[in-house]
Design a protein around this motif. Sequence first.
Motif, short mmCIF file in Angstrom:
data_model
loop_
_atom_site.label_atom_id
_atom_site.label_comp_id
_atom_site.label_asym_id
_atom_site.label_seq_id
_atom_site.Cartn_x
_atom_site.Cartn_y
_atom_site.Cartn_z
N UNK A 180 0.82 -1.23 0.00
CA UNK A 180 0.00 0.00 0.00
C UNK A 180 0.85 1.27 0.00
N UNK A 181 2.14 1.15 0.31
CA UNK A 181 3.01 2.33 0.24
C UNK A 181 3.21 2.81 -1.19
N UNK A 182 2.94 1.94 -2.17
CA UNK A 182 3.03 2.33 -3.58
C UNK A 182 1.71 3.01 -3.99
N UNK A 183 1.35 4.01 -3.23
CA UNK A 183 0.01 4.58 -3.31
C UNK A 183 -0.27 5.26 -4.65
N UNK A 184 0.64 6.10 -5.09
CA UNK A 184 0.40 6.81 -6.36
C UNK A 184 0.35 5.83 -7.52
N UNK A 185 1.25 4.87 -7.52
CA UNK A 185 1.25 3.86 -8.57
C UNK A 185 -0.08 3.12 -8.61
N UNK A 186 -0.57 2.69 -7.45
CA UNK A 186 -1.81 1.92 -7.40
C UNK A 186 -3.03 2.77 -7.74
N UNK A 187 -3.02 4.03 -7.31
CA UNK A 187 -4.16 4.90 -7.63
C UNK A 187 -4.32 5.08 -9.13
N UNK A 188 -3.21 5.21 -9.83
CA UNK A 188 -3.29 5.37 -11.29
C UNK A 188 -3.59 4.03 -11.96
N UNK A 189 -3.08 2.96 -11.40
CA UNK A 189 -3.31 1.63 -11.98
C UNK A 189 -4.78 1.27 -12.00
N UNK A 190 -5.49 1.59 -10.92
CA UNK A 190 -6.92 1.27 -10.82
C UNK A 190 -7.63 2.36 -10.02
N UNK A 191 -8.05 3.43 -10.70
CA UNK A 191 -8.66 4.56 -9.99
C UNK A 191 -9.97 4.21 -9.30
N UNK A 192 -10.61 3.13 -9.72
CA UNK A 192 -11.92 2.77 -9.16
C UNK A 192 -11.83 1.96 -7.87
N UNK A 193 -10.65 1.46 -7.56
CA UNK A 193 -10.49 0.60 -6.39
C UNK A 193 -9.48 1.26 -5.45
N UNK A 194 -9.79 1.28 -4.16
CA UNK A 194 -8.90 1.94 -3.21
C UNK A 194 -7.55 1.24 -3.17
N UNK A 195 -6.54 2.00 -2.76
CA UNK A 195 -5.19 1.45 -2.64
C UNK A 195 -5.19 0.26 -1.69
N UNK A 196 -5.86 0.39 -0.57
CA UNK A 196 -5.89 -0.69 0.43
C UNK A 196 -6.55 -1.94 -0.14
N UNK A 197 -7.64 -1.77 -0.86
CA UNK A 197 -8.31 -2.93 -1.46
C UNK A 197 -7.43 -3.62 -2.48
N UNK A 198 -6.75 -2.84 -3.31
CA UNK A 198 -5.85 -3.43 -4.30
C UNK A 198 -4.72 -4.20 -3.62
N UNK A 199 -4.13 -3.59 -2.60
CA UNK A 199 -3.02 -4.24 -1.91
C UNK A 199 -3.48 -5.54 -1.24
N UNK A 200 -4.64 -5.49 -0.61
CA UNK A 200 -5.15 -6.67 0.08
C UNK A 200 -5.43 -7.80 -0.91
N UNK A 201 -6.06 -7.47 -2.03
CA UNK A 201 -6.39 -8.49 -3.02
C UNK A 201 -5.12 -9.14 -3.58
N UNK A 202 -4.11 -8.33 -3.87
CA UNK A 202 -2.87 -8.87 -4.44
C UNK A 202 -2.15 -9.77 -3.45
N UNK A 203 -2.00 -9.31 -2.22
CA UNK A 203 -1.27 -10.10 -1.23
C UNK A 203 -2.02 -11.39 -0.92
N UNK A 204 -3.33 -11.33 -0.84
CA UNK A 204 -4.09 -12.56 -0.58
C UNK A 204 -3.97 -13.54 -1.74
N UNK A 205 -3.92 -13.02 -2.98
CA UNK A 205 -3.78 -13.92 -4.13
C UNK A 205 -2.43 -14.64 -4.12
N UNK A 206 -1.41 -13.99 -3.57
CA UNK A 206 -0.09 -14.60 -3.47
C UNK A 206 0.01 -15.53 -2.26
#
Length: 226
Positions: A180-206
């Motif tokens: 989630x520290x990659x906040x600007x990168x993640x915000x641009x990657x998926x503007x519709x999904x919060x940074x925290x949600x993106x980070x959680x989904x990725x880490x859980x998938x791994x």
Amino acid sequence: MSLPTFPDDWARATVIVAHPDDPEYGVAAAICRWTDRGKAVTYVMASSGEAGIEGMPPEQAGPLREQEQIRSAAVVGVNDVQFLGFPDSALRNTGELRAAIAQVIASTNPDVVITNFRGAEWAPGMSNQSDHIELGEAVVQTIREMPSTHHIRLFENGAEPTHIEQLSEHEVAKAIESLAQHAEYLRVLDPETSVREQATAQIHSVCYRDGEDTAAVHFSEIDVRA
């Protein structure tokens, strides 16, 4: 058949990858486990990820992504973060890149090296990035050609694992915080999904691969003597 546990008889690891965020997308939870146990870990990024934020000039994106990576690493106990300055999205397994990798390995003197997955696909229809493949191949070739590296155990965060590192809920949570520290990168990657949600989904998938109930990170060992 259950996989053997990742080895524990080492003191220093160097993670050599293509871009900022590569450790977080794959191995941050394991890194947290290791640093909590007193092991020293260094992160080395071949590029600064300057081509990775759509709409942002490389001269702005590169320094921003470096700072995000430094904050991200600190969350999981890594304070030595290095950037080699090679061009993002144009990495090639060249003599220049291998020389830089050799210098890093000589200076950090690791027992374990972790690098990018080198396969063409993570799974059918899920292509790997060229930068990951080229950097991973460069790391493998460098270690095989360097003298006095017979003690190094080399791993990639691969699709066909040979070892597993079991994780606690704390380590998974720290990996989410780290990504989630990659906040600007993640915000641009998926503007519709919060940074925290993106980070959680990725880490859980791994960490909960193939629907497993117990969190773990999977590694593939590479024979450095081949």
